[in-house]
Write a protein that holds these residues in place. Structure first.
Motif, PDB file in Angstrom:
ATOM      1  N   ILE A  33      -4.151  54.204 -68.930  1.00 58.48           N
ATOM      2  CA  ILE A  33      -5.188  53.189 -69.200  1.00 58.48           C
ATOM      3  C   ILE A  33      -6.557  53.643 -68.709  1.00 58.48           C
ATOM      4  O   ILE A  33      -6.699  54.342 -67.712  1.00 58.48           O
ATOM      5  N   ASN A  34      -7.580  53.232 -69.468  1.00 58.78           N
ATOM      6  CA  ASN A  34      -8.983  53.393 -69.079  1.00 58.78           C
ATOM      7  C   ASN A  34      -9.598  51.999 -69.046  1.00 58.78           C
ATOM      8  O   ASN A  34      -9.285  51.148 -69.891  1.00 58.78           O
ATOM      9  N   PHE A  35     -10.469  51.787 -68.078  1.00 54.52           N
ATOM     10  CA  PHE A  35     -11.104  50.469 -67.999  1.00 54.52           C
ATOM     11  C   PHE A  35     -12.480  50.592 -67.356  1.00 54.52           C
ATOM     12  O   PHE A  35     -12.668  51.331 -66.386  1.00 54.52           O
ATOM     13  N   LYS A  36     -13.450  49.867 -67.941  1.00 55.17           N
ATOM     14  CA  LYS A  36     -14.776  49.793 -67.325  1.00 55.17           C
ATOM     15  C   LYS A  36     -15.283  48.354 -67.407  1.00 55.17           C
ATOM     16  O   LYS A  36     -15.057  47.663 -68.404  1.00 55.17           O
ATOM     17  N   TYR A  37     -15.941  47.901 -66.342  1.00 52.45           N
ATOM     18  CA  TYR A  37     -16.507  46.543 -66.320  1.00 52.45           C
ATOM     19  C   TYR A  37     -17.760  46.486 -67.181  1.00 52.45           C
ATOM     20  O   TYR A  37     -17.941  45.593 -67.976  1.00 52.45           O
ATOM     21  N   GLU A  38     -18.650  47.437 -67.011  1.00 50.14           N
ATOM     22  CA  GLU A  38     -19.840  47.501 -67.866  1.00 50.14           C
ATOM     23  C   GLU A  38     -19.963  48.908 -68.458  1.00 50.14           C
ATOM     24  O   GLU A  38     -19.466  49.179 -69.527  1.00 50.14           O
ATOM     25  N   ASP A  39     -20.625  49.816 -67.724  1.00 50.25           N
ATOM     26  CA  ASP A  39     -20.807  51.170 -68.258  1.00 50.25           C
ATOM     27  C   ASP A  39     -19.941  52.208 -67.541  1.00 50.25           C
ATOM     28  O   ASP A  39     -19.502  53.186 -68.133  1.00 50.25           O
ATOM     29  N   GLU A  40     -19.717  51.975 -66.249  1.00 47.55           N
ATOM     30  CA  GLU A  40     -19.020  52.976 -65.449  1.00 47.55           C
ATOM     31  C   GLU A  40     -17.503  52.766 -65.499  1.00 47.55           C
ATOM     32  O   GLU A  40     -17.013  51.653 -65.312  1.00 47.55           O
ATOM     33  N   ASN A  41     -16.767  53.831 -65.751  1.00 51.78           N
ATOM     34  CA  ASN A  41     -15.297  53.766 -65.772  1.00 51.78           C
ATOM     35  C   ASN A  41     -14.769  53.488 -64.364  1.00 51.78           C
ATOM     36  O   ASN A  41     -15.107  54.189 -63.419  1.00 51.78           O
ATOM     37  N   VAL A  42     -13.917  52.448 -64.247  1.00 53.32           N
ATOM     38  CA  VAL A  42     -13.313  52.113 -62.957  1.00 53.32           C
ATOM     39  C   VAL A  42     -11.948  52.774 -62.852  1.00 53.32           C
ATOM     40  O   VAL A  42     -11.545  53.238 -61.786  1.00 53.32           O
ATOM     41  N   LEU A  43     -11.202  52.792 -63.976  1.00 56.86           N
ATOM     42  CA  LEU A  43      -9.896  53.473 -64.029  1.00 56.86           C
ATOM     43  C   LEU A  43      -9.931  54.530 -65.123  1.00 56.86           C
ATOM     44  O   LEU A  43     -10.425  54.271 -66.224  1.00 56.86           O
ATOM     45  N   LYS A  44      -9.402  55.716 -64.803  1.00 52.45           N
ATOM     46  CA  LYS A  44      -9.448  56.826 -65.764  1.00 52.45           C
ATOM     47  C   LYS A  44      -8.041  57.404 -65.940  1.00 52.45           C
ATOM     48  O   LYS A  44      -7.478  57.954 -64.981  1.00 52.45           O
ATOM     49  N   HIS A  45      -7.483  57.231 -67.135  1.00 47.17           N
ATOM     50  CA  HIS A  45      -6.153  57.792 -67.478  1.00 47.17           C
ATOM     51  C   HIS A  45      -5.132  57.484 -66.367  1.00 47.17           C
ATOM     52  O   HIS A  45      -4.429  58.355 -65.886  1.00 47.17           O
ATOM     53  N   PHE A  46      -5.073  56.204 -66.028  1.00 48.71           N
ATOM     54  CA  PHE A  46      -4.203  55.763 -64.930  1.00 48.71           C
ATOM     55  C   PHE A  46      -2.818  55.418 -65.478  1.00 48.71           C
ATOM     56  O   PHE A  46      -2.695  54.650 -66.439  1.00 48.71           O
ATOM     57  N   SER A  47      -1.762  55.962 -64.873  1.00 51.54           N
ATOM     58  CA  SER A  47      -0.385  55.658 -65.292  1.00 51.54           C
ATOM     59  C   SER A  47       0.469  55.371 -64.061  1.00 51.54           C
ATOM     60  O   SER A  47       0.314  56.029 -63.020  1.00 51.54           O
TER      61      SER A  47
END
Length: 608
Positions: free
Chosen positions: A376-390
């Motif tokens: 999973i990838n997730f960002k609140y606005e512009d900055e990625n908070v989670l990157k390729h998290f499994s």
């Protein structure tokens, strides 16, 4: 009108009241006109101007209706006066005038009586719809909006729509009908004089319309400003300890007073424009009346084309137009102000809820195998908070997420509960993507204990039974015992029926957190999410709460987001996060042996 069409569905349940209001407004307009027309025969009798007619007239069709009415009235007056005397005729006419005025005012009251049900019903339903929408919308919406502004929309703006915008119902029925009936009657009395009036009415209307310009724009600004100072109140009350602790009363007082000063200036400007509407429309109306007096007087005294009694009644009818004209001008300004409020209300009501259950979503009532978080990838606005998290969490496991602030730990809790949706990748429970699950059944599988103990101004029983409203007192007491909270609750004056105050401010931090845990215990979900549940507590409180947490996590799948590493040493799997990625994972002893990031975190906390 676009905004009115959108609000119209709220009116439909009360359409019977709208129809009754229209019916009585039609009667009001009719009797309002007749009340002046009925003065003509009485004045003719008073001034002995009645045309004698001893022959009963015959009806010759609708085009001769006016002549038939006049001839029949003169026949009736002549016959009654000859038989009973002029005093008796006057008494009958006075009685007729009283009855007409009574019916006019009764119709007015009944019209207002029924519109009250419609107005208040729409007000209630719009507030309910706004509140429902507010609690349905995702958390992301409120990270961009001030809470005070939302409160202002639900309270002040909805009220403005009810009082101002719904005046359009009166605007399109009562006042226009009164004007139409009155002008029609004026035409029957003197077409020449009425056409003369029509030259001046558009001029008056144009002058009045100039006053209303800019009103909607200023009303929108005033309503936004109201949202700002309500937000200031809400934030100040929520953080009163900080305000006082940092001696910032003067600073917040200045912010609030600057906002109320801007609201004061805007309100004065709006109010003065509105206040100008009534005298301006009346003055323009009197100008028309004055011209009528001059021209109509010329017709009566010089041309002899109009009798005195008819001219006096005509003047009454002309003045009768002024009241609805004033009401229309005031209502049109109110509609502009209400239109601004309607836009703010509809912005919430039309807001798309991006996080909701799909049509025919899957309802799951059990948790059987595992939770799989996949790439999973997730960002609140512009900055990625989670990157390729499994990550995989098996049934019965206790998995701890650790790492420095901003590493994305709490974001995992927000995504599992679908407070937010992932941008890429999937989260599945027992192989079912949580986006395909019914959102209520998803959250029924989970219990949540957050860092901030969120409690409500109600009894302990009401707070704990949020997840299970049918819970008995015995079930609540059992949950309190598991949460290590029964001892202090039992010592309170009313036990579980004690009110704990706003946000539970009558209790200590540790007591509040144990009540939050009791609430999760009572719900008895198969998956428990603990989001830094002990980080805000002192050491003694932490011990009580830690025992409560261990009691609660027995035989459950638990995801523990921890700041204090001493609380998660017994976890089946510890996941170490850094900048949205997993850098290490394993059991406590394994991670210590690696002598990596986890070991550094433990060492730092040991020094602390």
């Amino acid at each position: 009108m676009i905004n009115f069409k959108k609000i119209f569905p709220f009116i439909i349940p009360y359409k019977k009241y709208a129809y009754l209001n229209i019916f009585f407004n039609v009667l009001y307009a009719l009797f309002s006109t007749l009340s002046f027309v009925s003065l003509i025969p009485m004045m003719q009798v008073l001034f002995d101007q009645t045309k004698r007619n001893t022959v009963l007239p015959t009806y010759k069709g609708i085009w001769e209706l006016k002549k038939y009415g006049e001839d029949y009235l003169s026949y009736y007056i002549t016959n009654t006066t000859d038989t009973f005397g002029v005093g008796h005729t006057l008494s009958i006419m006075v009685a007729v005038i009283i009855v007409i005025f009574l019916l006019k005012n009764l119709s007015d009251y009944m019209a207002m009586f029924f519109i009250t049900f419609l107005r208040n019903g729409v007000l209630r339903d719009m507030r309910n719809a706004m509140y429902k929408k507010t609690i349905d919308l995702p958390l992301a919406f409120f990270s961009e909006k001030r809470k005070g502004d939302v409160i202002a929309r639900i309270s002040a703006d909805v009220n403005e729509v009810q009082t101002s915008f719904l005046s359009i119902l009166e605007l399109i029925v009562k006042e226009p009908l009164t004007i139409i009936f009155t002008i029609t009657t004026m035409f029957t009395i003197s077409m020449k004089l009425t056409l003369f009036v029509f030259i001046f009415i558009p001029v008056s209307g144009y002058v009045i319309s100039l006053i209303g310009k800019q009103l909607k724009k200023k009303s929108t600004k005033a309503q936004q400003e109201q949202g700002i100072f309500l937000s200031t109140i809400e934030e100040t009350l929520g953080g009163l300890k900080v305000v006082k602790g940092y001696n910032s009363e003067r600073y917040f007082n200045r912010i609030f007073q600057e906002s109320t000063q801007r609201f004061f200036t805007l309100s004065n400007s709006i109010g003065n424009r509105q206040n100008l509407a009534s005298p301006a429309s009346e003055f323009m109306g009197i100008m028309v009346i004055a011209i009528l007096l001059w021209y109509g007087g010329h017709m009566v005294l010089i041309e002899k084309t109009l009798n005195g009694a008819s001219f006096i009644a005509y003047m009454g009818l002309a003045y009768n137009i002024l009241t609805p004209a004033k009401s229309i001008s005031k209502a049109s300004y109110a509609v502009k102000r209400g239109n601004a409020a309607a836009e703010r209300v509809l912005e919430i009501l039309d807001q798309e809820n991006t996080i909701k259950s799909k049509v025919n979503a899957i309802k799951k009532d059990s948790f059987d195998t595992n939770i799989v978080i996949k790439d999973i990838n997730f960002k609140y606005e512009d900055e990625n908070v989670l990157k390729h998290f499994s990550l995989e969490v098996k049934k019965g496991q206790t998995v701890a997420l650790v790492g420095q602030s901003g590493s994305g730990k709490s974001t995992i809790a927000n995504l599992l509960t679908r407070f937010y949706d992932v941008n890429e990748g999937t989260i599945s429970i027992d192989g079912v993507d949580i986006k395909d699950m019914n959102i209520h059944s998803l959250r029924d599988l989970m219990g949540l204990v957050t860092q901030d103990s969120i409690l409500f101004n109600d009894t302990i029983k009401a707070n704990i039974s949020l997840g299970k409203h049918s819970a008995t007192d015995d079930e609540i007491i059992e949950a309190l015992k598991i949460a290590n909270a029964y001892e202090f609750v039992n010592e309170l004056p009313l036990g579980i029926y004690t009110n704990i105050g706003d946000s539970g401010n009558k209790l200590s931090g540790g007591q509040k957190q144990r009540l939050s845990i009791a609430r999760a215990v009572l719900k008895n979900p198969p998956i428990m999410i603990l989001d830094e549940a002990t980080s805000a507590l002192d050491t003694e409180s932490e011990k009580f709460v830690q025992v409560a947490l261990e009691n609660m996590m027995q035989n459950r799948t638990s995801i523990v987001i921890a700041h204090r590493l001493s609380t998660i040493q017994k976890a089946d799997l510890i996941v170490v996060m850094q900048k949205g990625k997993i850098v290490e994972q394993g059991k406590h002893e394994e991670l210590i042996a690696l002598n990596g990031t986890y070991n550094k975190l433990v060492t730092m906390q040991s020094f602390e």
